[in-house]
Structures are given as structure tokens and as C-alpha cells.
Motif scaffolding. Structure first.
Motif, PDB file in Angstrom:
ATOM      1  N   THR A 145       0.832  -1.194   0.000  1.00 52.06           N
ATOM      2  CA  THR A 145       0.000   0.000   0.000  1.00 52.06           C
ATOM      3  C   THR A 145       0.866   1.244   0.000  1.00 52.06           C
ATOM      4  O   THR A 145       1.558   1.529   0.974  1.00 52.06           O
ATOM      5  N   TYR A 146       0.814   1.970  -1.093  1.00 56.16           N
ATOM      6  CA  TYR A 146       1.535   3.238  -1.278  1.00 56.16           C
ATOM      7  C   TYR A 146       1.127   3.768  -2.639  1.00 56.16           C
ATOM      8  O   TYR A 146       0.549   3.041  -3.458  1.00 56.16           O
ATOM      9  N   GLY A 147       1.385   5.028  -2.895  1.00 53.05           N
ATOM     10  CA  GLY A 147       1.090   5.577  -4.215  1.00 53.05           C
ATOM     11  C   GLY A 147      -0.373   5.490  -4.592  1.00 53.05           C
ATOM     12  O   GLY A 147      -0.709   5.382  -5.770  1.00 53.05           O
ATOM     13  N   SER A 148      -1.279   5.554  -3.600  1.00 52.34           N
ATOM     14  CA  SER A 148      -2.727   5.478  -3.858  1.00 52.34           C
ATOM     15  C   SER A 148      -3.065   4.322  -4.792  1.00 52.34           C
ATOM     16  O   SER A 148      -3.873   4.459  -5.712  1.00 52.34           O
ATOM     17  N   ARG A 149      -2.446   3.168  -4.527  1.00 55.92           N
ATOM     18  CA  ARG A 149      -2.682   2.011  -5.393  1.00 55.92           C
ATOM     19  C   ARG A 149      -3.619   0.985  -4.756  1.00 55.92           C
ATOM     20  O   ARG A 149      -4.061   0.046  -5.427  1.00 55.92           O
ATOM     21  N   THR A 150      -3.927   1.139  -3.487  1.00 52.84           N
ATOM     22  CA  THR A 150      -4.654   0.094  -2.779  1.00 52.84           C
ATOM     23  C   THR A 150      -6.004  -0.204  -3.426  1.00 52.84           C
ATOM     24  O   THR A 150      -6.317  -1.357  -3.747  1.00 52.84           O
ATOM     25  N   THR A 151      -6.818   0.816  -3.631  1.00 57.93           N
ATOM     26  CA  THR A 151      -8.136   0.586  -4.214  1.00 57.93           C
ATOM     27  C   THR A 151      -8.079   0.400  -5.729  1.00 57.93           C
ATOM     28  O   THR A 151      -8.703  -0.537  -6.257  1.00 57.93           O
ATOM     29  N   PRO A 152      -7.355   1.254  -6.483  1.00 63.17           N
ATOM     30  CA  PRO A 152      -7.326   1.028  -7.942  1.00 63.17           C
ATOM     31  C   PRO A 152      -6.759  -0.331  -8.344  1.00 63.17           C
ATOM     32  O   PRO A 152      -7.239  -0.936  -9.310  1.00 63.17           O
ATOM     33  N   VAL A 153      -5.749  -0.822  -7.628  1.00 63.20           N
ATOM     34  CA  VAL A 153      -5.118  -2.082  -8.010  1.00 63.20           C
ATOM     35  C   VAL A 153      -5.614  -3.225  -7.121  1.00 63.20           C
ATOM     36  O   VAL A 153      -6.110  -4.241  -7.614  1.00 63.20           O
ATOM     37  N   GLY A 154      -5.501  -3.070  -5.796  1.00 64.11           N
ATOM     38  CA  GLY A 154      -5.976  -4.116  -4.898  1.00 64.11           C
ATOM     39  C   GLY A 154      -7.475  -4.295  -4.943  1.00 64.11           C
ATOM     40  O   GLY A 154      -7.984  -5.429  -4.948  1.00 64.11           O
ATOM     41  N   GLY A 155      -8.221  -3.189  -4.982  1.00 61.68           N
ATOM     42  CA  GLY A 155      -9.674  -3.286  -5.093  1.00 61.68           C
ATOM     43  C   GLY A 155     -10.106  -3.893  -6.410  1.00 61.68           C
ATOM     44  O   GLY A 155     -11.090  -4.640  -6.477  1.00 61.68           O
ATOM     45  N   SER A 156      -9.362  -3.598  -7.483  1.00 60.23           N
ATOM     46  CA  SER A 156      -9.679  -4.190  -8.785  1.00 60.23           C
ATOM     47  C   SER A 156      -9.454  -5.695  -8.767  1.00 60.23           C
ATOM     48  O   SER A 156     -10.239  -6.462  -9.340  1.00 60.23           O
ATOM     49  N   ALA A 157      -8.371  -6.125  -8.099  1.00 63.95           N
ATOM     50  CA  ALA A 157      -8.126  -7.564  -7.985  1.00 63.95           C
ATOM     51  C   ALA A 157      -9.280  -8.245  -7.261  1.00 63.95           C
ATOM     52  O   ALA A 157      -9.733  -9.332  -7.659  1.00 63.95           O
ATOM     53  N   LEU A 158      -9.778  -7.631  -6.201  1.00 63.35           N
ATOM     54  CA  LEU A 158     -10.925  -8.199  -5.477  1.00 63.35           C
ATOM     55  C   LEU A 158     -12.165  -8.242  -6.360  1.00 63.35           C
ATOM     56  O   LEU A 158     -12.929  -9.220  -6.337  1.00 63.35           O
ATOM     57  N   ALA A 159     -12.375  -7.184  -7.139  1.00 61.34           N
ATOM     58  CA  ALA A 159     -13.549  -7.159  -8.015  1.00 61.34           C
ATOM     59  C   ALA A 159     -13.489  -8.289  -9.045  1.00 61.34           C
ATOM     60  O   ALA A 159     -14.491  -8.973  -9.300  1.00 61.34           O
ATOM     61  N   VAL A 160     -12.312  -8.504  -9.623  1.00 57.26           N
ATOM     62  CA  VAL A 160     -12.155  -9.575 -10.616  1.00 57.26           C
ATOM     63  C   VAL A 160     -12.350 -10.943  -9.952  1.00 57.26           C
ATOM     64  O   VAL A 160     -13.012 -11.827 -10.500  1.00 57.26           O
ATOM     65  N   ALA A 161     -11.763 -11.118  -8.757  1.00 61.53           N
ATOM     66  CA  ALA A 161     -11.915 -12.388  -8.044  1.00 61.53           C
ATOM     67  C   ALA A 161     -13.376 -12.654  -7.702  1.00 61.53           C
ATOM     68  O   ALA A 161     -13.874 -13.787  -7.825  1.00 61.53           O
ATOM     69  N   ALA A 162     -14.093 -11.608  -7.284  1.00 60.25           N
ATOM     70  CA  ALA A 162     -15.514 -11.766  -6.962  1.00 60.25           C
ATOM     71  C   ALA A 162     -16.323 -12.111  -8.214  1.00 60.25           C
ATOM     72  O   ALA A 162     -17.260 -12.925  -8.164  1.00 60.25           O
TER      73      ALA A 162
END
Length: 782
Positions: free
Chosen positions: A538-555
Motif C-alpha cells: 500500500t503506497y502511491g494510492s494504489r490500494t483501491t485502484p489495483v488491490g480493489g480491482s483484484a478483489l472485483a475480478v476475483a468476486a
């Protein structure tokens, strides 16, 4: 259930955190635990002639004492993980404890391990070190001068790297109708999270496994780097980040102290804990900013921008910290053109070694520095041509129909409607009316000013191919697993490592919206390398754009499998099943239906599954974005400057930010509020200072001014929402916007208040004394 996105769901983290039930690294208690304390250099630059640890070893409770010589050949040096290409970067050795020379006040010299922390601290005072004090250099410009003290023998001239990019040439500036030049100093800042750094290590000799609890923003990166430093196989090293009391970038880096704790546990066979005190935090945790910026800005008298060129002399401190070289180069240089159509841009960056604490990422990391110089230059340019600064901005903003937009620095901005954000902020202020009021009050002797910033930032750090191309020594994809239990409850595992931003709530909202289950039924797990797949943190405001996107794809993959099972249960073709609000229904016959929970149970019972479908219900994703994301917005600040004292009073602060679709408005507003406070802190109060001998003279809260809540009015916030085409949810990020925009907004406001006196610029922080002197002199107060 889809309406849960965009809803102000209360943060699920808060009950445990605000009632004292959170669990931080220093709360970890293990049987037989030892405590470490580090002796730090009192000199900025000195040769170690002799270390006598005999009294410390004999002190009550002391189990071991280690010096730098004890670690030679037994422990690796601290690596740098960002190596900008074509920069001639020199990654000098960084031992965990100094071996022959100390290079900044706070450099580790020896470590004591004892039965309790008080015995360890007492024993440290018994170590006798004989130093030969050497000349020190703390200013990066002076460090480049001939004859300056050399920080490292293998970095001649103290040059750590030299990086250039862009297309702005001398000819472009020679042909310009107007050229404005200015030097800015981005002062050094100290992040100061509420929780200082801490580490606990426990070695299990029977399995060969080392478990470390760390104050970390990226546990997997810590695991990777510590594995190499300690010489332990990566699969035998577990890193856990429990609750983290703030980071702001300072908990990205892999530090010597953390490696020392792991080394001690391996050597002694007992758990070891180290927690820095606040004085150590000031001295030995990475600092931020500290750049000298010489800027040339060119344009035409009709207000059109044509070129910008920047020379950046960046103070890297005594060593290159983990991500440090990427901050003044890639993260800074590539975003210099900002939200404007500037056809020519150029950046020349020299990273310099000095006898100071190493610098690294601090909230915004390069983007605030670039935005500051750009927005200050826009105001200076507007003054030079006699045009209103808002009108100048409006004429040069990238229009909404120009996206995707390729900049002069090689970036492709994803999407934007910059003028909409500007108009919304101006309407909230009542800009024209304020200008009329300002003139009236100025005639009465009151100095009111308004500052405007239109910004864009690069964040959502990825994709991995680009990360590799710019020298980042890793990938920037993200992992996620969404596991549905037989009851229909859900556990979401994320490779990112939230530490206060609220993703335990917003990530649950994403999964809830995708699966149609209540938010309360979704558990979010993060921060443990043995429980989750590899992730990049978590850095560079990447948590939601990248980590949240991964969760969305997994869901989505969970729903895809569940739909097959539901179709089989309902005895229809899969294409005849529709899924909405947690219910699978037959198209055209909505009474034939199965809830998500019913399907989940059947997935685990596995009594009658479709051919080729395996039991259980979960989905995984490793999401690598195709591009960065580019949040943007407009901030406006109104100040009053008191001419008799130089005090700056903030009367109004307006922030209109566009982070793409807002998942949780309350959490997004909280991120903006915190960012604004930190940005204004730099503008008006904060600044780390060294004397000529390299002593940190602002090393306590008695000397380092931090903003307080009472300094601010109620912030007026709003959002526009322009989705990014590069993320499944369209989200862009919100964690750094406030800090990026606030600093130039406030400084522009103060300069506007003093414009009639001819004041052009004042070095930050704009303390009352500096402002008062500028008023008195009627000229630059720098």
C-alpha cells in the motif's frame, strides 16, 4: 445490494481502534522475549576508531551486544529497490550497523539485547565509542561543490544518480514570448506517524521458520528484502503487519533496525522486540521532500503555456533508501506538466548524498513537489502577463474531449474533466464576489488572498512492465482471493496492506456489491504473508485502484462459477440465469430462483454439481493494470495575513477532487481532510533543520511544528466522478490528493494577499517571521 457502492458505511475498523482494542506490533508479547536497543551515532560524519562493549555485556540482564564488525560476512547490507535507468546510479553499501564510518546522526553503531527494554537502554549508555570526527555536509547543493566532504568513497562528488527526461530545449525557451524563472526549496519533512516503527522476531529452530511482526506498508516486499539480508529462504520467513498506526510512506522502506531484530532472533534462539522512541523516529526513520528546484516556465502573452523545464537537486541523505531514487525522478519528473497542455517539458534530476537521515517516500512522494512548482509558476506567469490566475488555468487545461491524452513526458492520462472540477470549486467559493470583497478590504488595510490549484496526479502504481522499465525492482500487480464459506459468509484476502485508510470497510463494500451479500458478512484479511498470496503493498494510492480491482475480478469469478451451479440447480441453461442483488433467477420466470447463500451451500455439499465443476466456491485474481490512473481536482484557499505579525489565518478551504467513482464518501472525505492538513502543514509550519555539523536541531515536537485541528476551518469538500477506463470499477485513488494540492494552494493564497506589496515568493514554511519580514521589506522574504 449494488447501492452499497457510493454509500457512507461506517468504518468497521474504528470500534477496535478508538476503544484501545487494536493490536499493534509493540503489543505482541511472546514467552521468553528479549528487547533490543540501538546505540546511534551522535555525529553526522565520523570514523569509528574503537568500540568498547565490555561494560555493556556485563550489565544486568544483557544477553548479547552486537557491533558492525560482528555482522560482517553474517548479514547482508540494506538494498535499494528502485534503480532509475540511464541515471548512473551508485548503490553504495548500507550496513545495518556502521562498520568503519558513521554517516548521519542516528546511524546505528551497536545493538544491545537484554531481558527487558530498560536494561537494554541502560546498557547502551555503557558502550564507549571513540570517534574521529570528520567534516560533514548537509546541503545537497554544497555537497556537489568542489572540495565538499565525501559521504561515500565510491560515490565521487556525492552524486548518487543523474536522471534526465523530456523534450524541452534551449531553442524552445529562446523563442518564447514570456519566460518566468524561479527557485523553490521543498523543505525536508518528518512523517511522524502516531505509531513509531517496531519489529518483533521469533525463530522456530525445529522448523527453521522466522516470524516477524513489522510496522509495514508492504509485508511481502519486507519479506523479500529481509530474506536476502538475513540469508533465510523466503518460504521460511513470515512477515505479519498487524494494526499499523499510520505510515505516510515512512513504513515502506526496509530498515536496518528491522533486519537487526531478525538477526538477533536467529542468533539467540529467543524472540526479540525493538520499538523506537520518538527521538529515534525523528533521527532514524526516513524523511521526505528536501529538493532544490530551479524552474523555467515559458508561454505567450495571450496566456498560452508552451514549455516548462526543471532542474532538481534532491537530497537523498546518507544512503539510498528502499524506494528513494524513484521519488525525485519517476514520480516527480513524469507529472511535471500537470493538467495542462504544455507541448514541451524537461526534467534534470541529480540525487545527492549528504550527512543526513535518508529520505524516501512521504505522502504524495514526488507528486506534491511537482504540483507545487507548477502551480506556483502558473501564478507567477499570470502575474507577469497581467492575467487572472484562474483564467490562465482555464485556457490551458486539457479539455475533456482530448482523453486519452499524451503528455510531453510520455504519460497517457486516462480520463478527466478538469474544467468541471474547476467550475464546481469556483462556484462553491463565489470567486468573482470574493475578488470584489478582496479589493474593498485591501483598501481598509486587510490582506486577504485566494489561492487556486488545479492538479492531476499519477497513482495506482502499475503496470508491472512499466514498473520494470522505470527501474522498480519488482512487479506492481496485486492479488486477491474471495472465499465463500458454506453458510454464504465471505472472506476476502488482499495482497495490499491497508494501515488506516479504511479498506477493511471499502473492500468489504466491493465484495458485497459484487456478490449481493450484506457488508457485515464480508471479512477482509490482509497483512500476513502466510495467509495471503504475494502482493505489493500500500503506497502511491494504489490500494483501491489495483488491490480493489483484484478483489472485483476475483468476486466476478466467484459469481461466474456460482452461476453454473445455480443453472444446474434450477435446471435451465446457464445463459438463462440472471444474477442481481444476491439472487440467481431464471430470466422470464423470476419465481424460479436461488439465493447466493443457497448456491454456496450446494457448492460445498457437492451432491449434484454440473459436470466439470469442482466443489467449493472461491475465486482468485492477480490483477496487473494496463495503465496508471490519474485523479485530479481543484483546491481553493482563502487566507488573511495579519501585517503586524505575519500570521496566516485560513478562512476557507474548498476541495473538489475526482477519484473516479467514490466507494464510500465518508472515508474518501476523511482521506481528503487528512491530506489537506498534511499539505498545509508543509506550507505554514513544518520543516526539519540541520546545523552545519549535521545535528538535527528540529528533532523533537518542541522544535518541529505540527498542525493542530484548531488551526483549520471546516473543510468544504465535494467530488466529481470521472471513471478510469483502466480499472474494473473505474476508481482512481484518493489517499494523496489533499497533500498534493494543499501546499501550493495555501502558498498561492498568501502570495496573492501580498501581491500589492510586490512579494513574489517566500520559502516554505511560511512562518509568521518570514511573512512579516516579506511584508516589511516589500520584496522576497526567502
Amino acid at each position: 445490494m449494488a447501492s452499497v457502492l457510493g454509500t457512507a458505511v461506517k468504518r468497521r475498523e474504528d470500534p477496535r481502534l478508538i476503544t484501545g482494542r487494536g493490536r499493534y506490533t509493540d503489543d505482541v508479547q511472546l514467552p521468553g522475549m528479549l528487547y533490543a536497543c540501538i546505540l546511534r551515532s551522535p555525529h553526522a560524519h565520523a570514523r569509528i576508531k574503537r568500540i568498547d562493549v565490555s561494560q555493556a555485556k556485563a550489565a544486568p540482564g544483557v544477553v548479547a551486544v552486537f557491533t558492525g564488525q560482528d555482522l560482517v560476512g553474517r548479514m547482508g547490507t540494506i538494498p535499494t529497490a528502485w534503480l532509475p535507468p540511464d541515471s548512473g546510479i551508485r548503490t553504495t553499501a548500507h550496513p545495518a550497523l556502521a562498520v568503519d564510518r558513521v554517516r548521519y546522526v542516528g546511524d546505528g553503531v551497536a545493538m544491545v539485547v537484554a531481558e527487558d527494554r530498560y536494561q537494554a537502554r541502560d546498557a547502551v549508555d555503557l558502550i564507549r565509542v571513540e570517534y574521529e570526527v570528520l567534516p560533514a555536509v548537509v546541503d545537497q547543493e554544497e555537497a556537489l561543490s568542489e572540495g565538499a566532504p565525501q559521504v561515500h568513497d565510491d560515490a565521487p562528488g556525492n552524486l548518487a544518480f543523474h536522471w534526465k527526461a523530456g523534450n524541452a530545449t534551449d531553442e524552445v525557451f529562446a523563442q518564447a514570448e514570456v519566460v518566468v524563472r524561479q527557485r523553490f526549496r521543498q523543505q525536508r519533512l518528518i512523517p511522524n506517524p502516531m505509531e513509531p516503527r517496531s519489529a518483533v522476531a521469533d525463530f522456530n529452530a525445529s522448523t527453521g521458520e522466522l516470524t516477524m511482526w513489522l510496522t509495514s506498508q508492504n509485508p511481502h516486499i519486507h519479506r523479500l528484502l529481509l530474506s536476502g539480508i538475513l540469508g533465510i529462504p523466503e518460504h521460511k520467513l513470515r512477515v505479519v503487519a498487524v494494526d499499523v498506526g499510520g505510515g505516510f510512506g515512512a513504513k515502506i522502506a526496509c530498515y536496518p533496525d528491522e533486519a537487526l531484530v531478525g538477526f538477533a532472533a536467529l542468533q539467540l534462539g529467543r524472540p526479540v522486540k525493538w520499538t523506537e522512541d520518538r527521538r529515534e523516529n525523528f533521527m532514524a526513520t526516513t524523511h521526505g521532500r528536501d529538493m532544490i528546484l530551479d524552474v523555467e516556465f515559458a508561454g505567450r502573452r495571450d496566456g498560452t503555456f508552451t514549455a516548462i523545464r526543471v532542474k532538481n537537486i534532491a537530497n537523498m541523505g546518507a544512503y539510498l533508501s528502499t524506494a528513494a531514487p524513484g521519488v525525485p525522478t519517476i514520480l516527480f519528473g513524469l507529472i511535471v506538466p500537470g493538467p495542462y497542455r504544455i507541448p514541451y517539458a524537461g526534467v534534470d534530476v541529480r540525487g545527492v548524498f549528504t550527512n543526513t537521515t535518508p529520505t524516501d517516500a512521504y505522502r504524495g512522494a514526488g507528486r506534491p513537489e511537482a504540483t507545487y512548482l507548477l502551480e506556483r509558476m502558473v501564478d507567477l506567469f499570470a502575474r507577469e502577463i497581467g492575467m487572472d490566475p484562474v483564467e490562465v488555468r482555464r485556457r490551458n487545461l486539457i479539455p475533456a474531449d482530448a482523453f486519452p491524452y499524451n503528455t510531453a513526458m510520455g504519460l497517457q492520462y486516462d480520463s478527466g474533466n478538469y474544467e468541471e472540477a474547476l467550475d464546481k470549486a469556483l462556484a462553491m467559493l463565489g470567486y468573482e464576489k470574493f475578488r470584489e470583497e478582496q479589493e474593498k478590504l485591501r483598501a481598509e488595510g486587510r490582506y486577504l488572498g485566494v489561492g487556486v490549484t488545479t492538479y492531476v496526479e499519477i497513482c495506482g502504481l502499475g503496470p508491472s512492465q512499466v514498473a520494470g522499465a522505470v527501474g522498480f525492482q519488482g512487479g506492481l500487480w496485486e492479488s486477491a482471493t474471495v472465499r465463500v464459506h458454506p453458510s454464504g459468509k465471505v472472506t476476502a484476502f488482499t495482497g495490499t496492506s491497508p494501515h488506516g485508510q479504511g479498506e477493511e470497510t471499502t473492500f468489504a463494500q466491493i465484495v458485497s456489491a459484487k456478490l449481493g451479500v450484506p457488508v457485515e458478512d464480508v471479512e477482509v484479511v490482509h497483512g500476513d504473508t502466510h495467509r495471503i498470496a504475494m502482493g505489493w503493498g500500500t503506497y502511491g494510492s494504489r490500494t483501491t485502484p489495483v488491490g480493489g480491482s483484484a478483489l472485483a475480478v476475483a468476486a466476478d469469478r466467484v459469481v461466474e462459477k456460482a452461476k453454473k451451479i445455480a443453472a444446474h440447480m434450477l435446471e435451465v441453461a446457464e445463459e438463462d440465469v440472471v444474477f442481481a442483488d444476491g439472487v440467481f433467477a431464471v430470466q422470464g420466470a423470476p419465481s424460479r430462483r436461488a439465493t447466493f447463500q443457497e448456491v454456496a451451500l450446494q457448492a460445498y455439499l457437492a451432491w449434484n454439481l454440473p459436470a466439470g465443476v469442482e466443489p467449493a466456491l472461491e475465486g482468485s485474481a492477480f490483477y496487473d493494470p494496463t495503465n496508471f490512473v490519474y485523479p485530479f481536482g481543484t483546491h481553493i484557499c482563502v487566507v488573511e495575513v495579519l501585517p503586524d505579525t505575519g500570521e496566516v489565518k485560513i478562512l476557507r478551504y474548498i476541495a473538489v477532487d475526482d477519484p473516479g467513482p467514490v466507494i464510500n464518501p465518508m472515508i474518501a472525505e476523511g482521506q481528503v481532510h487528512g491530506g489537506i492538513v498534511q499539505g498545509i502543514g508543509q506550507a505554514l509550519w513544518e520543516g526539519a533543520l540541520y546545523d552545519e555539523q549535521g545535528q538535527l536541531v528540529s528533532g523533537t515536537f518542541m522544535d518541529y511544528a505540527m498542525p493542530k485541528a484548531r488551526f483549520f476551518p471546516a473543510f468544504e469538500t465535494a467530488f466529481t466522478e470521472t471513471p478510469s477506463p483502466h480499472t474494473p470499477l473505474g476508481v482512481k485513488g484518493i489517499g494523496e490528493t489533499g497533500t498534493i494540492a494543499a501546499t501550493p494552494t495555501v502558498v498561492n493564497a498568501v502570495m496573492d494577499a501580498l501581491a500589492h506589496l510586490g512579494v513574489r515568493d517566500i520559502d516554505m514554511p511560511l512562518t509568521p517571521e518570514r511573512v512579516w519580514r516579506a511584508i516589511r521589506d516589500g520584496r522576497d522574504g526567502a
